[in-house]
Design a protein around this motif. Structure first.
Motif, mmCIF file in Angstrom:
data_model
loop_
_atom_site.group_PDB
_atom_site.id
_atom_site.type_symbol
_atom_site.label_atom_id
_atom_site.label_comp_id
_atom_site.label_asym_id
_atom_site.label_seq_id
_atom_site.Cartn_x
_atom_site.Cartn_y
_atom_site.Cartn_z
ATOM 1 N N GLU A 72 35.779 22.173 44.331
ATOM 2 C CA GLU A 72 35.822 22.057 42.875
ATOM 3 C C GLU A 72 37.028 22.819 42.345
ATOM 4 O O GLU A 72 37.278 23.954 42.756
ATOM 5 C CB GLU A 72 34.564 22.650 42.249
ATOM 6 C CG GLU A 72 33.295 21.925 42.606
ATOM 7 C CD GLU A 72 32.072 22.598 42.004
ATOM 8 O OE1 GLU A 72 32.231 23.455 41.108
ATOM 9 O OE2 GLU A 72 30.966 22.262 42.435
ATOM 10 N N SER B 169 37.932 26.302 36.452
ATOM 11 C CA SER B 169 38.125 26.039 35.033
ATOM 12 C C SER B 169 39.490 26.589 34.611
ATOM 13 O O SER B 169 40.138 27.336 35.359
ATOM 14 C CB SER B 169 37.023 26.727 34.214
ATOM 15 O OG SER B 169 37.179 28.134 34.285
ATOM 16 N N VAL B 170 39.924 26.249 33.440
ATOM 17 C CA VAL B 170 41.214 26.742 32.934
ATOM 18 C C VAL B 170 41.219 28.261 32.895
ATOM 19 O O VAL B 170 42.185 28.908 33.302
ATOM 20 C CB VAL B 170 41.518 26.144 31.542
ATOM 21 C CG1 VAL B 170 42.747 26.789 30.932
ATOM 22 C CG2 VAL B 170 41.686 24.642 31.634
ATOM 23 N N GLU C 248 39.429 30.360 34.742
ATOM 24 C CA GLU C 248 39.492 30.875 36.113
ATOM 25 C C GLU C 248 40.896 30.720 36.688
ATOM 26 O O GLU C 248 41.401 31.608 37.369
ATOM 27 C CB GLU C 248 38.476 30.148 36.992
ATOM 28 C CG GLU C 248 37.038 30.491 36.669
ATOM 29 C CD GLU C 248 36.051 29.589 37.384
ATOM 30 O OE1 GLU C 248 34.946 30.063 37.679
ATOM 31 O OE2 GLU C 248 36.380 28.400 37.659
ATOM 32 N N ARG C 249 41.530 29.585 36.403
ATOM 33 C CA ARG C 249 42.894 29.348 36.901
ATOM 34 C C ARG C 249 43.851 30.375 36.305
ATOM 35 O O ARG C 249 44.704 30.919 36.998
ATOM 36 C CB ARG C 249 43.327 27.926 36.561
ATOM 37 C CG ARG C 249 44.667 27.512 37.089
ATOM 38 C CD ARG C 249 44.690 27.313 38.563
ATOM 39 N NE ARG C 249 44.067 26.061 38.927
ATOM 40 C CZ ARG C 249 43.969 25.643 40.169
ATOM 41 N NH1 ARG C 249 44.465 26.343 41.151
ATOM 42 N NH2 ARG C 249 43.365 24.523 40.444
#
Length: 111
Positions: free
Chosen positions: A57, A60-61, A63-64
């Protein structure tokens, strides 16, 4: 199954007594996919080609962004350490040059 650095990978347990292994892809070793270098949440690192019991997966933005910030922080630390070492080397060379010059001047006065 294709993944990128920063993607989360889950290796689903294939028995009831085992738990899933979850980690982050930290390196893509193939030209366009597996094998991957994975750092698991427990700190272990492994190279693997995921099988059918795995899911990947994208983070998310948020997390990135956190991953990018962590890499930037580590790069800044490494750069600061290299700069400190270079400065220490330069200071040491300058101190040796001053000491050598002082020794030559002292020798001249002794003559």
């Amino acid at each position: 199954m294709s993944g990128s650095v920063g993607d989360r990978i889950t290796l689903h347990a294939n028995s009831t007594g085992s738990s899933d292994r979850v980690g982050t892809i930290v390196g893509v070793l193939g030209s366009d996919g597996p094998p991957y270098r994975v750092r698991f949440d427990n700190g272990d690192e492994s190279i693997l080609t995921p099988g059918p019991d795995a899911t990947i997966e994208a983070p998310s933005v948020g997390e990135r962004l956190e991953q990018v910030a962590d890499r930037a922080t580590e790069t800044a630390r490494e750069t600061a350490e290299k700069a400190r070492e270079t400065a220490e080397d330069a200071t040491g060379r300058a101190a040796r040059a001053v000491a050598d010059t002082a020794a030559r001047i002292a020798e001249r006065f002794e003559r």
